[in-house]
Design an enzyme around this catalytic site. Sequence first.
Site, mmCIF file in Angstrom:
data_model
loop_
_atom_site.group_PDB
_atom_site.id
_atom_site.type_symbol
_atom_site.label_atom_id
_atom_site.label_comp_id
_atom_site.label_asym_id
_atom_site.label_seq_id
_atom_site.Cartn_x
_atom_site.Cartn_y
_atom_site.Cartn_z
ATOM 1 N N LYS A 9 1.712 -1.491 -9.730
ATOM 2 C CA LYS A 9 1.223 -0.231 -9.181
ATOM 3 C C LYS A 9 -0.237 -0.017 -9.554
ATOM 4 O O LYS A 9 -0.634 -0.245 -10.697
ATOM 5 C CB LYS A 9 2.087 0.904 -9.730
ATOM 6 C CG LYS A 9 1.637 2.287 -9.344
ATOM 7 C CD LYS A 9 2.671 3.341 -9.646
ATOM 8 C CE LYS A 9 2.802 3.677 -11.084
ATOM 9 N NZ LYS A 9 3.553 4.931 -11.325
ATOM 10 N N SER A 25 -3.566 -2.706 7.939
ATOM 11 C CA SER A 25 -3.504 -3.151 6.549
ATOM 12 C C SER A 25 -4.280 -2.225 5.623
ATOM 13 O O SER A 25 -4.789 -1.197 6.029
ATOM 14 C CB SER A 25 -4.036 -4.574 6.391
ATOM 15 O OG SER A 25 -5.417 -4.584 6.672
ATOM 16 N N TYR A 58 0.245 -4.063 4.470
ATOM 17 C CA TYR A 58 0.044 -5.284 3.680
ATOM 18 C C TYR A 58 -1.403 -5.338 3.213
ATOM 19 O O TYR A 58 -2.284 -4.684 3.771
ATOM 20 C CB TYR A 58 0.412 -6.529 4.494
ATOM 21 C CG TYR A 58 -0.456 -6.720 5.712
ATOM 22 C CD1 TYR A 58 -1.611 -7.502 5.659
ATOM 23 C CD2 TYR A 58 -0.141 -6.093 6.913
ATOM 24 C CE1 TYR A 58 -2.417 -7.656 6.773
ATOM 25 C CE2 TYR A 58 -0.938 -6.254 8.027
ATOM 26 C CZ TYR A 58 -2.071 -7.034 7.959
ATOM 27 O OH TYR A 58 -2.879 -7.178 9.062
#
Length: 114
Positions: A9, A25, A58
């Site tokens: 994270k 993205s 992504y």
Amino acid sequence: MMIQVLKSKLHCVTVTEANLNYMGSITIDEDLMDAANMIAGEKVQIVDNNNGERFETYIIKGERGSGCICLNGAAARKVQVGDVCIIISYALMDFEEAKTFKPTVVFPQEGNRL
């Protein structure tokens, strides 16, 4: 049994750019990617602390040392430059392995610096 758990994270990064005219993205400074044990192409969940949006996309590598956090394509409509976000990646692992797994959590400083 396999379960999905927090792998890494980036906690409270600031959006530096939103580029609607891109295929999609999130572009992330490569230094931040390395620190958080994330790679290009990896699926991530984005949580915007300012507006409550939660979505997946992504990763694309951004310029190392730039502090870049840029949402691209449709995701650019979900954030504003200056918003504070959490970028989360997950891993699929065996239940027993997951019990002892330690995720990587990075707390960048102002300007998305390490």
